[in-house]
Every structure is written in structure tokens, then in C-alpha cells.
Design an enzyme around this catalytic site. Sequence first.
Site, PDB file in Angstrom:
ATOM      1  N   ASP A  72       0.807  -1.227   0.000  1.00 25.56           N
ATOM      2  CA  ASP A  72       0.000   0.000   0.000  1.00 25.56           C
ATOM      3  C   ASP A  72       0.842   1.280   0.000  1.00 25.56           C
ATOM      4  O   ASP A  72       0.460   2.292   0.578  1.00 25.56           O
ATOM      5  CB  ASP A  72      -0.976   0.013   1.197  1.00 25.56           C
ATOM      6  CG  ASP A  72      -1.829  -1.244   1.232  1.00 25.56           C
ATOM      7  OD1 ASP A  72      -2.422  -1.557   0.194  1.00 25.56           O
ATOM      8  OD2 ASP A  72      -1.873  -1.919   2.285  1.00 25.56           O
ATOM      9  N   GLU A  73       2.000   1.240  -0.647  1.00 23.18           N
ATOM     10  CA  GLU A  73       2.856   2.438  -0.719  1.00 23.18           C
ATOM     11  C   GLU A  73       2.406   3.390  -1.824  1.00 23.18           C
ATOM     12  O   GLU A  73       2.936   4.508  -1.934  1.00 23.18           O
ATOM     13  CB  GLU A  73       4.322   2.056  -1.006  1.00 23.18           C
ATOM     14  CG  GLU A  73       5.015   1.246   0.078  1.00 23.18           C
ATOM     15  CD  GLU A  73       4.861  -0.239  -0.169  1.00 23.18           C
ATOM     16  OE1 GLU A  73       4.090  -0.616  -1.079  1.00 23.18           O
ATOM     17  OE2 GLU A  73       5.484  -1.030   0.549  1.00 23.18           O
ATOM     18  N   LYS A  78       2.178   2.136  -5.210  1.00 23.78           N
ATOM     19  CA  LYS A  78       2.932   1.675  -6.392  1.00 23.78           C
ATOM     20  C   LYS A  78       2.153   1.886  -7.685  1.00 23.78           C
ATOM     21  O   LYS A  78       2.710   2.261  -8.704  1.00 23.78           O
ATOM     22  CB  LYS A  78       3.237   0.171  -6.288  1.00 23.78           C
ATOM     23  CG  LYS A  78       4.105  -0.206  -5.127  1.00 23.78           C
ATOM     24  CD  LYS A  78       4.312  -1.694  -5.084  1.00 23.78           C
ATOM     25  CE  LYS A  78       3.137  -2.489  -4.551  1.00 23.78           C
ATOM     26  NZ  LYS A  78       2.856  -2.370  -3.127  1.00 23.78           N
ATOM     27  N   ASN A 119      -5.045 -10.716  -4.406  1.00 17.89           N
ATOM     28  CA  ASN A 119      -4.838 -10.091  -3.084  1.00 17.89           C
ATOM     29  C   ASN A 119      -4.349  -8.648  -3.223  1.00 17.89           C
ATOM     30  O   ASN A 119      -4.482  -7.854  -2.303  1.00 17.89           O
ATOM     31  CB  ASN A 119      -3.863 -10.913  -2.225  1.00 17.89           C
ATOM     32  CG  ASN A 119      -2.561 -11.259  -2.932  1.00 17.89           C
ATOM     33  OD1 ASN A 119      -2.467 -11.161  -4.155  1.00 17.89           O
ATOM     34  ND2 ASN A 119      -1.573 -11.691  -2.187  1.00 17.89           N
ATOM     35  N   ALA A 120      -3.749  -8.318  -4.358  1.00 19.09           N
ATOM     36  CA  ALA A 120      -3.304  -6.942  -4.566  1.00 19.09           C
ATOM     37  C   ALA A 120      -4.512  -6.066  -4.884  1.00 19.09           C
ATOM     38  O   ALA A 120      -5.431  -6.506  -5.561  1.00 19.09           O
ATOM     39  CB  ALA A 120      -2.318  -6.897  -5.724  1.00 19.09           C
ATOM     40  N   HIS A 139      -4.986  -2.326  -6.427  1.00 19.89           N
ATOM     41  CA  HIS A 139      -4.314  -1.138  -6.936  1.00 19.89           C
ATOM     42  C   HIS A 139      -5.339  -0.096  -7.356  1.00 19.89           C
ATOM     43  O   HIS A 139      -6.135  -0.340  -8.249  1.00 19.89           O
ATOM     44  CB  HIS A 139      -3.423  -1.516  -8.124  1.00 19.89           C
ATOM     45  CG  HIS A 139      -2.265  -2.379  -7.721  1.00 19.89           C
ATOM     46  ND1 HIS A 139      -1.628  -3.229  -8.584  1.00 19.89           N
ATOM     47  CD2 HIS A 139      -1.628  -2.505  -6.541  1.00 19.89           C
ATOM     48  CE1 HIS A 139      -0.647  -3.843  -7.937  1.00 19.89           C
ATOM     49  NE2 HIS A 139      -0.633  -3.423  -6.701  1.00 19.89           N
ATOM     50  N   THR A 182       3.081 -12.651   2.694  1.00 16.36           N
ATOM     51  CA  THR A 182       2.312 -13.300   1.642  1.00 16.36           C
ATOM     52  C   THR A 182       3.078 -14.550   1.184  1.00 16.36           C
ATOM     53  O   THR A 182       4.152 -14.852   1.712  1.00 16.36           O
ATOM     54  CB  THR A 182       2.009 -12.319   0.489  1.00 16.36           C
ATOM     55  OG1 THR A 182       1.019 -12.900  -0.358  1.00 16.36           O
ATOM     56  CG2 THR A 182       3.253 -11.978  -0.322  1.00 16.36           C
ATOM     57  N   GLY A 210       5.240  12.159  -4.079  1.00 19.39           N
ATOM     58  CA  GLY A 210       3.795  12.300  -4.224  1.00 19.39           C
ATOM     59  C   GLY A 210       3.316  13.328  -3.216  1.00 19.39           C
ATOM     60  O   GLY A 210       3.673  13.258  -2.033  1.00 19.39           O
ATOM     61  N   GLY A 218      -0.137  14.307  -3.199  1.00 14.39           N
ATOM     62  CA  GLY A 218      -1.599  14.217  -3.221  1.00 14.39           C
ATOM     63  C   GLY A 218      -1.977  13.053  -4.107  1.00 14.39           C
ATOM     64  O   GLY A 218      -1.138  12.528  -4.841  1.00 14.39           O
TER      65      GLY A 218
HETATM   66  P1  IMP Z   1      -2.226 -12.987   1.590  1.00  5.89           P
HETATM   67  O1  IMP Z   1      -1.312 -12.396   0.574  1.00  5.89           O
HETATM   68  O2  IMP Z   1      -3.674 -12.743   1.302  1.00  5.89           O
HETATM   69  O3  IMP Z   1      -1.903 -14.428   1.871  1.00  5.89           O
HETATM   70  O4  IMP Z   1      -1.955 -12.219   2.979  1.00  5.89           O
HETATM   71  C1  IMP Z   1      -0.721 -12.313   3.698  1.00  5.89           C
HETATM   72  C2  IMP Z   1      -0.376 -10.985   4.335  1.00  5.89           C
HETATM   73  O5  IMP Z   1      -0.029 -10.049   3.335  1.00  5.89           O
HETATM   74  C3  IMP Z   1      -1.514 -10.362   5.126  1.00  5.89           C
HETATM   75  O6  IMP Z   1      -0.981  -9.664   6.243  1.00  5.89           O
HETATM   76  C4  IMP Z   1      -2.109  -9.364   4.159  1.00  5.89           C
HETATM   77  O7  IMP Z   1      -2.757  -8.304   4.816  1.00  5.89           O
HETATM   78  C5  IMP Z   1      -0.863  -8.898   3.444  1.00  5.89           C
HETATM   79  N1  IMP Z   1      -1.141  -8.419   2.086  1.00  5.89           N
HETATM   80  C6  IMP Z   1      -1.421  -9.163   0.997  1.00  5.89           C
HETATM   81  N2  IMP Z   1      -1.609  -8.399  -0.080  1.00  5.89           N
HETATM   82  C7  IMP Z   1      -1.430  -7.130   0.311  1.00  5.89           C
HETATM   83  C8  IMP Z   1      -1.471  -5.871  -0.371  1.00  5.89           C
HETATM   84  O8  IMP Z   1      -1.685  -5.767  -1.582  1.00  5.89           O
HETATM   85  N3  IMP Z   1      -1.229  -4.772   0.429  1.00  5.89           N
HETATM   86  C9  IMP Z   1      -0.948  -4.860   1.757  1.00  5.89           C
HETATM   87  N4  IMP Z   1      -0.888  -6.010   2.419  1.00  5.89           N
HETATM   88  C10 IMP Z   1      -1.126  -7.141   1.708  1.00  5.89           C
END
Ligand code: IMP
Length: 467
Positions: free
Chosen positions: A17-18, A20, A42-43, A45, A240, A455, A457
Site C-alpha cells: 500500500d505504498e 505503487k 490479493n493486490a 491497486h 504473503t 507524491g 496528493g
Molecule cells: P495474503 O497475501 O492474502 O496471503 O496475505 C498475507 C499478508 O499479506 C496479510 O498480512 C495481508 O494483509 C498482506 N497483504 C497481501 N496483499 C497485500 C497488499 O496488496 N497490500 C498490503 N498487504 C497485503
Amino acid sequence: MKQIGYADIVLGLQFGDEGKARVVDNLASQYDIIARFNGGSNAGHIIVNKKGPVTIHQIPSGIFHPKTTLYIGSGCVVNIKKLAEEIKVVGDYGIGLEKRLKISSQASIVQPHHILLDDLLGKSIGTLKHGIGPAYADRAMRMYGDRLVNIRLADVIDNPTHMFSIIKTNLKIVQKQYKLPVSVEKEIEAVEKAFAQIRSYIEIDPLYMQRRVEKGSRVLFEGAQSVMLDVVKGSVPYVTASSTIAAAAYTGGDLSPKYHRKTIGVVKAIMSRVGYGPFPSEFGGKQSEDYCMETYNDETRHTKDVEATYKVDELISSPEHFYVGVGLRVLSEEYGATSAPRRIGRLDLVQLHYAAKLNGIDELIITKCDVLNAFSKIRHGGIPLVVGYKLDAKTIDYVPAASDAFYRVKPIISYEKPFIEDISHIRSFDKLPLALRKHIKLIEKASGCKVVGLGVGPKREQYISIP
Ligand code: IMP
């Protein structure tokens, strides 16, 4: 003779969550291919465009640049149903992906049973329940006895009937084992239908990227998740399941490393973390971790709405660090999907140094610098930086590998001169307050990297390039 192309990498250097995606969006016009090499749905964006924000999960962040190819590499795990939905969302936004989106046929599939298992077993890490861990685990496992558990897109193209029957068997086994109320038939039908929708985007040539770069294409690899969530180099086990570091761009992105040019690291001026795990610079420490994770465990808690009613100035000037963190979260809108609050922390230079060296970062971009003026209001009256760690009364300058030790670390905090100005309208480095310019220099010194962009804003144009 035609020029041979090259590849650059954009990586998040913290816990995700920087920002990117917005960096990739800013840079995308300089490249021909934007490629993902790790992770899956899981990402999340978010890219803010004239038409408003759009959230993408599996499709690379170059969607607004119609000339770019968007490539999902073999290092990713693909949720077919979600990808079909995402293609539709992007299509409804007016962006067609025909001939632009390519998915490596060597990528593994996130099968329905992976998602069920993640929901059941991922709680103590705080996973996002997208089946990522179980999918990568099955990729490593390959077969359970004589049952195939790692199924790749290529397998389904080759023999769809057989592969869908295996996906069904894998689901039935988990459903039976945990007595889950799932309609297996419906689930498989939905995946089959979605597969037909994504079928034309699958690239069967494993040397596709190679051939493109040999013909002159310039590639931007877009990292997902970030360095501290790497399955080996991050804060294990609270990470992850994929390799998130620079070196993984070439294995997961299907290109020979000989084309590498540079690596760009993205850092957020005030850090955040989602999920459980060590976070030495966190405002409010364990209290904050527990509080934020309560929402994770109970999605009916509307923490974002409740916090929106708080008086930010009072929180930020509170003597209790926990409340300072809450105030900064509200101010910088650090909430994830399902409005879960992100844990908030000071910029940690020990962690940044580790991430910068590990990945050979050439250039740094710092996002959300506009929020730093909030530190003129805190009791200590300065911009905090973590400059060292105490581990069991001993001062250390490295990130401990043992999870328990990383949890025990106490931050050593230095307070730098603050500034009060609103900088969100500024577009040139020289016009920034002196205190902020000094702060940037400190970050450059600690990381050993040149800062090339800031960045200020969320909008595309709220960005300062530093020559
Ligand atoms: P998973 O990737 O869903 O298995 O989650 C493993 C860990 O990575 C957890 O703490 C999630 O909150 C974190 N995580 C996974 N994807 C992201 C992302 O895109 N941003 C921030 N944290 C993430």
C-alpha cells in the site's frame, strides 16, 4: 539494427500500500509492456483518473495507456472468476483489453478450494482470504499422491474436461473434510464460464516476453505486496506466499535477467501495514495492532465510518501515540477494502535500509509527503523517524530474521524539524519547505538511494519530479 529493449522494476519497499500503482501509472507512458510477476487478486491497486478512481487486482496498472501491453507472468496465481469480472469492470470504464492483455499459460490457477482453505486457515496471519497461500502451497506440492493439485492455465487449454474434473475433485475433498455449505456443481460451472471469457488472453508462448524485448520493447515490472511481505525475506511468517523482491521479477515475469536496467523503490512517508505481524514503528504498538485487527475479524464493525466522526487535530496532538496513529489514519485515509483500518507507523529507516540494499534500489519515490505537515501538531513537535532498534536492551541496526525477536524490537525515534505548509499544490522541489527538503536528504543518506520523485496528493498531477 533495431535496438534491444530493457526492463525496469517498481517495488514497494515496506509492507504494501505504498502507492505503487500510481507510480506505475505515472511512468507507464515510457514503456511498452507493464508486467506483473507475483501475487494475484490479493493486490488492490487504485488508480485515480479523470473519470474517477478504478481499483484493479490482477491486471497490471498500465490500463490507462492504450499502447501498453499488460502482461500477467507465470509467477502470479490467477483467480479466473475474478479476472473475468475485472476485465468487465475495466471494459465498463471504457477500456478494451483485446490484444493488450496477455496471461502466461504457465501461471497456476487459484482453485475454489484454495479460497475456502485460506478463509479457514489464514486468520492468524490475517491473509486477505483470496486463496493465495494455498495456491502457492499446491504449486510447490505439485501432486498429493496421484492427484494433481497444481493446475496451470496451459493444462486447462490442453484438456479442459479433465482439468475441470480435477478442480472439482479438489473442491469436493475440502468441502467434505470441513463440512462446508458449498455447491460444488455451481462453483465449477462458474469457473468454466469465466475460463471461456479469459481464454483468448492466455499467451501460450513461454518466450513471449523474451521475443518482445529482443525486438526493442521496454518493460516495467510492477511488484505486488512489497519487500517486507516476501515469503522468505519479509517478516516471516506474517507475509504473503510469493516472492516479492526485485530478483523475482525475472523468474515470475518470464524474462532473462540480462535485460535488467534499474529498480525503483516506492516508500510511503508515513508507513502502514495490513494484517498481523511485527511493525516496530507502529503508533500505539500492540494496542493499535489489536484494534485494527478487530475489524479484520469482524467485518460488521464500521471502523472507517466511526473514525470519520473524530476530531483529527485533537487526536494528532494527543499524548498517547495510539491516538496519534488514529488521527493520521483518518487524515491520510488509510483504510483497505471492506474499510478495514490500516495500522500506521513512523517511517522506519532501519527497515528501509534493509529493503534498499536487498533489492539494489537505484531510485526512490516517496508517496504521501503532503501528510507530513501533520507532525507540526504532535506533542513532540517534529517529524519522527525510526533510526535504530533496541532488542533486549541492545542497540541494533538490522531487521531481525526471527519473528519473535522482530516483535520484541523497540524503535529508537529521532524527531526532525517539522513544517506547517500545505504542499499539495507545489510541483517543484525547490519550492518545498526547507524542513521537508532536509527530511528527504536524511532518507537518501539512510537508504543510500537518490530520491527522484515525491507524491504530494492522490491525483496524477500531484507529483514532483526531482531531476
Ligand atoms: P495474503 O497475501 O492474502 O496471503 O496475505 C498475507 C499478508 O499479506 C496479510 O498480512 C495481508 O494483509 C498482506 N497483504 C497481501 N496483499 C497485500 C497488499 O496488496 N497490500 C498490503 N498487504 C497485503
